[in-house]
Scaffold this motif. Structure first.
Motif, PDB file in Angstrom:
ATOM      1  N   ALA A 110       0.833  -1.205   0.000  1.00 33.42           N
ATOM      2  CA  ALA A 110       0.000   0.000   0.000  1.00 33.42           C
ATOM      3  C   ALA A 110       0.869   1.257   0.000  1.00 33.42           C
ATOM      4  O   ALA A 110       0.554   2.248  -0.680  1.00 33.42           O
ATOM      5  N   GLU A 111       1.963   1.242   0.768  1.00 31.14           N
ATOM      6  CA  GLU A 111       2.865   2.386   0.753  1.00 31.14           C
ATOM      7  C   GLU A 111       3.456   2.594  -0.648  1.00 31.14           C
ATOM      8  O   GLU A 111       3.599   3.733  -1.114  1.00 31.14           O
ATOM      9  N   LYS A 112       3.779   1.498  -1.330  1.00 31.72           N
ATOM     10  CA  LYS A 112       4.343   1.587  -2.676  1.00 31.72           C
ATOM     11  C   LYS A 112       3.320   2.115  -3.679  1.00 31.72           C
ATOM     12  O   LYS A 112       3.630   2.959  -4.532  1.00 31.72           O
ATOM     13  N   VAL A 113       2.060   1.627  -3.563  1.00 35.09           N
ATOM     14  CA  VAL A 113       1.022   2.030  -4.515  1.00 35.09           C
ATOM     15  C   VAL A 113       0.640   3.492  -4.329  1.00 35.09           C
ATOM     16  O   VAL A 113       0.466   4.237  -5.308  1.00 35.09           O
ATOM     17  N   ILE A 114       0.509   3.947  -3.097  1.00 29.99           N
ATOM     18  CA  ILE A 114       0.018   5.298  -2.827  1.00 29.99           C
ATOM     19  C   ILE A 114       1.140   6.330  -2.911  1.00 29.99           C
ATOM     20  O   ILE A 114       1.010   7.377  -3.563  1.00 29.99           O
ATOM     21  N   PHE A 115       2.269   6.064  -2.250  1.00 31.15           N
ATOM     22  CA  PHE A 115       3.331   7.074  -2.146  1.00 31.15           C
ATOM     23  C   PHE A 115       4.499   6.809  -3.089  1.00 31.15           C
ATOM     24  O   PHE A 115       5.382   7.660  -3.209  1.00 31.15           O
ATOM     25  N   ASN A 116       4.507   5.594  -3.694  1.00 31.87           N
ATOM     26  CA  ASN A 116       5.637   5.154  -4.519  1.00 31.87           C
ATOM     27  C   ASN A 116       6.935   5.162  -3.710  1.00 31.87           C
ATOM     28  O   ASN A 116       8.018   5.367  -4.239  1.00 31.87           O
ATOM     29  N   LYS A 117       6.794   4.998  -2.390  1.00 29.44           N
ATOM     30  CA  LYS A 117       7.928   4.914  -1.477  1.00 29.44           C
ATOM     31  C   LYS A 117       7.621   3.839  -0.443  1.00 29.44           C
ATOM     32  O   LYS A 117       6.459   3.528  -0.182  1.00 29.44           O
ATOM     33  N   ILE A 118       8.656   3.298   0.136  1.00 27.07           N
ATOM     34  CA  ILE A 118       8.472   2.329   1.219  1.00 27.07           C
ATOM     35  C   ILE A 118       9.231   2.826   2.442  1.00 27.07           C
ATOM     36  O   ILE A 118      10.116   3.690   2.338  1.00 27.07           O
ATOM     37  N   SER A 119       8.877   2.282   3.628  1.00 25.39           N
ATOM     38  CA  SER A 119       9.482   2.723   4.886  1.00 25.39           C
ATOM     39  C   SER A 119       9.920   1.513   5.698  1.00 25.39           C
ATOM     40  O   SER A 119       9.740   0.364   5.290  1.00 25.39           O
ATOM     41  N   THR A 120      10.474   1.801   6.869  1.00 22.39           N
ATOM     42  CA  THR A 120      10.918   0.720   7.768  1.00 22.39           C
ATOM     43  C   THR A 120       9.785   0.172   8.616  1.00 22.39           C
ATOM     44  O   THR A 120      10.018  -0.659   9.493  1.00 22.39           O
ATOM     45  N   GLY A 121       8.565   0.627   8.373  1.00 27.52           N
ATOM     46  CA  GLY A 121       7.449   0.216   9.227  1.00 27.52           C
ATOM     47  C   GLY A 121       7.005  -1.209   9.049  1.00 27.52           C
ATOM     48  O   GLY A 121       6.183  -1.696   9.817  1.00 27.52           O
ATOM     49  N   ALA A 122       7.536  -1.908   8.023  1.00 25.38           N
ATOM     50  CA  ALA A 122       7.077  -3.268   7.749  1.00 25.38           C
ATOM     51  C   ALA A 122       8.028  -4.318   8.310  1.00 25.38           C
ATOM     52  O   ALA A 122       8.068  -5.446   7.805  1.00 25.38           O
ATOM     53  N   LEU A 123       8.796  -3.984   9.329  1.00 24.84           N
ATOM     54  CA  LEU A 123       9.778  -4.934   9.858  1.00 24.84           C
ATOM     55  C   LEU A 123       9.127  -6.225  10.330  1.00 24.84           C
ATOM     56  O   LEU A 123       9.537  -7.323   9.959  1.00 24.84           O
ATOM     57  N   SER A 124       8.102  -6.120  11.182  1.00 24.90           N
ATOM     58  CA  SER A 124       7.451  -7.330  11.697  1.00 24.90           C
ATOM     59  C   SER A 124       6.799  -8.118  10.576  1.00 24.90           C
ATOM     60  O   SER A 124       6.763  -9.359  10.620  1.00 24.90           O
ATOM     61  N   ASP A 125       6.269  -7.428   9.529  1.00 28.77           N
ATOM     62  CA  ASP A 125       5.676  -8.120   8.384  1.00 28.77           C
ATOM     63  C   ASP A 125       6.730  -8.922   7.633  1.00 28.77           C
ATOM     64  O   ASP A 125       6.512 -10.096   7.288  1.00 28.77           O
ATOM     65  N   LEU A 126       7.873  -8.317   7.374  1.00 28.61           N
ATOM     66  CA  LEU A 126       8.937  -9.004   6.643  1.00 28.61           C
ATOM     67  C   LEU A 126       9.480 -10.184   7.444  1.00 28.61           C
ATOM     68  O   LEU A 126       9.784 -11.245   6.885  1.00 28.61           O
ATOM     69  N   GLU A 127       9.598 -10.003   8.744  1.00 25.87           N
ATOM     70  CA  GLU A 127      10.066 -11.108   9.588  1.00 25.87           C
ATOM     71  C   GLU A 127       9.101 -12.285   9.527  1.00 25.87           C
ATOM     72  O   GLU A 127       9.512 -13.446   9.418  1.00 25.87           O
ATOM     73  N   LYS A 128       7.820 -11.979   9.568  1.00 28.68           N
ATOM     74  CA  LYS A 128       6.806 -13.028   9.550  1.00 28.68           C
ATOM     75  C   LYS A 128       6.802 -13.787   8.225  1.00 28.68           C
ATOM     76  O   LYS A 128       6.807 -15.030   8.203  1.00 28.68           O
TER      77      LYS A 128
END
Length: 662
Positions: free
Chosen positions: A519-537
């Protein structure tokens, strides 16, 4: 008779320190009684003594040279005079010798003696002057013995401290350090737990009840040629009720019940653990039939030969060897059953797990929805709740919760209700308690910039949108962007409790998990460090698909998982470097495919994603009803999912600074 028993039970118990106290009081008393406090002699001065000498009243003067004191003895005629009327003729304590009427403290002996001699010559007196020394027998003994008494007392105190106990009993003295520390359960005084207090655990409870029946009525089984089992091992995750089940056995069994922890055998002295094992089984044999319960047996039951890199003699291994011998060695233990509990059965020694020692391994699993309802009924007994409280609804809110977790939920709900000045605990209090335990405490005063808040809102909206649109993903029922615990946003899902998982189910879950970053990529065309727990999972899920479950076509039907735990101390991988590179490629391929899939889903429903994020920014918390208004009724319905569905939290957006540091 009952009254007499109560009277006897209230009598003070004998203590060896009483003897020391009596001896001390006697010594002090003898010293006090033999001192001048109980003497009948009256104090006088040197000038008065000289007057008495001139008047001829003094019969004898006894000069005590070691105390600089003189005792004055009067004549019988002088005792009749008015000036000496205050003198007591008889001593307070009877004495076989003569008693002095006056005592005085002189200064210099030579001067004092010259003065007396001069008065005698001047008045032509025949007063006797004698010299002597005075001694106190008890004081001399006390002074000579006091250093030895102090040294012996310090030695006894240090020995008792080293042995880990105070008074008598096992471990109370240095010679009892090898005694067992097991507590013998007393059903009359100890809190009694019965099988009625153990909710759920039907299979495990049935096995344990049969063990109790073995000891109560052994002829029922031995008459057919059967043998009483030697032991039972309770295995399961923490908090599932293993120790509680053992307490129920102690409450139900009408036989002696010895309870202790595996760490009680461990001591700083060599050979103590094995000695305590021998003493424990000796006590159990003397009181057989009996039950021994060893909690956390992995403290002494770990497989031998591991972690012994120094080559030294391991005290823990000696303790385990003695335990193996006692359980099924050359000497047979009759009617002594050993219960043990652990959540690390994979690290236990194989010799301990064989038949003949622990004949039964009882697996205590996490409770299902029906068992959770029964556990709630037990823990809600002392809590004031509304009569309309739906226990089945509460059971659905707590998937994967153990019995200890449910007890914590009930207690937390009661605290929340009391904090809000309520008279009874209601449904919302329990929901808040689940949120509090799973996600942490809300931090409404956390400072977040408008840009960060917008990113968090779209991130959570991305999770909600992908999970709503995918068939096997758990549908979302609640989203919040209020910081909670370490997360900046949280989402609650309705997952089903599956016994087996198919590849398409795992892929849909991974896609929904990556929906936040997509969603961050689609809306802002940028990504952040907020997906750490998602990536770990998702990384753990993808690695499990490839290396554990054999769900990858490229790697094939192989697994590199060792359920025995024997490879946990290995220094090499069970596959080649080429296979390792291929595994990494497949893991990355799976994750990237699901990430692109999430982007496609969100791009297709970008308008609805924006509406959901704006509403989330406005309200901060949205529920399932808001999603249905935006997306419509969910197309994928499954009655089995509804039966086992419940609410859990997925902390998706972590603190940006913490993630950067990680």
């Amino acid at each position: 008779m009952a009254k007499d028993n109560n009277t006897n039970s209230k009598k003070p118990k004998f203590n060896s320190w009483w003897i020391y106290g009596i001896i001390a009081v006697l010594l002090i008393g003898f010293q006090y009684f033999s001192s001048e406090n109980f003497s009948s002699a009256k104090k006088t001065t040197t000038s008065e003594l000289q007057d008495y000498l001139r008047n001829g009243d003094v019969d004898k003067i006894l000069i005590i040279t070691n105390t600089n004191q003189a005792k004055v003895f009067l004549t019988n005629e002088a005792l009749e005079k008015e000036v000496h009327k205050d003198i007591v003729s008889k001593p307070i304590i009877p004495s076989s010798g003569s008693v002095a009427q006056y005592t005085l403290d002189y200064g210099d002996l030579a001067i004092f003696q010259n003065e007396i001699t001069a008065i005698k010559k001047e008045n032509n007196l025949d007063t006797v002057v004698e010299f002597g020394k005075e001694s106190n027998f008890f004081a001399d003994i006390l002074i000579s013995l006091l250093p030895f008494v102090i040294i012996i007392g310090i030695w006894i105190y240090l020995m008792r401290r080293m042995s880990g106990g105070g008074g008598g009993g096992a471990g109370g003295q240095i010679f009892n350090i090898g005694k067992s520390k097991a507590k013998l359960f007393d059903e009359k005084t100890d809190t009694r737990t019965s099988f009625k207090d153990v909710a759920g655990l039907e299979g495990a409870k049935e096995e344990v009840e049969e063990i109790v029946e073995f000891l109560r009525n052994p002829d029922k089984y031995t008459s057919l040629g059967g043998k009483i089992p030697k032991g039972a091992l309770l295995v399961g995750p923490p908090g599932t009720g293993k120790t509680l089940l053992a307490k129920a056995v102690a409450g139900e069994a009408k036989v002696p019940f010895f309870s202790l922890s595996g760490s009680d055998f461990v001591e700083m002295f060599v050979g103590v653990g094995a000695s305590r094992v021998r003493d424990l089984f000796k006590q159990a044999k003397d009181k057989s039939p009996a039950i021994i319960f060893i909690d956390e047996i992995d403290a002494i039951g770990r497989a031998r030969g591991k972690n012994n890199f120094t080559g030294s003699n391991d005290e823990r291994e000696n303790t385990l060897n003695q335990l193996l011998t006692e359980m099924d060695g050359f000497g047979t233990n009759t009617n002594v059953i050993v219960l043990a509990a652990t959540n690390r059965a994979d690290v236990l020694d194989k010799a301990l797990m064989r038949a003949g020692r622990f004949d039964r391994q009882i697996y205590v699993d996490l409770p299902d929805i029906r068992e959770r309802k029964e556990i709630f009924e037990v823990h809600l007994r002392p809590i004031k709740t509304l009569e309309t409280l739906d226990l089945e609804f509460l059971a659905r809110q707590t998937p994967g919760f153990s019995g200890a977790d449910i007890a914590n939920v009930c207690n937390e709900a009661a605290l929340i209700a009391a904090r809000n000045e309520k008279k009874a605990v209601d449904k919302q209090d329990f929901l808040d308690a689940v949120d509090r335990i799973v996600g942490g405490l809300e931090k409404k005063n956390k400072i977040i910039t408008p840009g960060e808040k917008k990113t968090i809102a779209y991130h959570e909206a991305g999770h909600a949108t992908t999970s709503w649109m995918l068939e096997h993903a758990a549908p979302l029922v609640k989203v919040t962007i209020v910081p909670r615990g370490q997360s900046l946003g949280a989402a609650w899902y309705l997952p089903e409790e599956r016994l087996i998982v198919r590849p398409e189910q795992m892929l849909d879950e991974m896609c929904a998990t990556l929906g936040g970053r997509a969603a961050e990529k689609v809306i802002f065309n940028k990504i952040s460090t907020g997906a750490l727990s998602d990536l770990e999972k998702v990384t753990k899920q993808a690695r499990a698909m490839v290396t554990v479950y054999g769900l990858n076509d490229e790697i094939g039907n192989l697994t590199y998982y060792d359920s025995s735990g024997q490879d946990s101390y290995g220094f090499s991988k069970p596959y080649s470097e080429e296979t390792a590179r291929k595994i990494d490629e497949e893991i990355s391929k799976i994750i990237e495919e699901q990430y692109q899939r999430a982007i496609e889903v969100l791009t297709e429903h970008k308008d609805k994603l924006t509406v959901l994020a704006e509403r989330l920014l406005e309200k901060e918390v949205i529920f399932k009803e808001d999603l249905e208004k935006i997306f419509g009724e969910r197309l994928f319905t499954d009655e089995d999912k509804k039966l086992e569905s419940t609410i859990i939290e997925d902390t998706t957006v972590n603190n940006t600074q913490e993630d950067t540091n990680k």
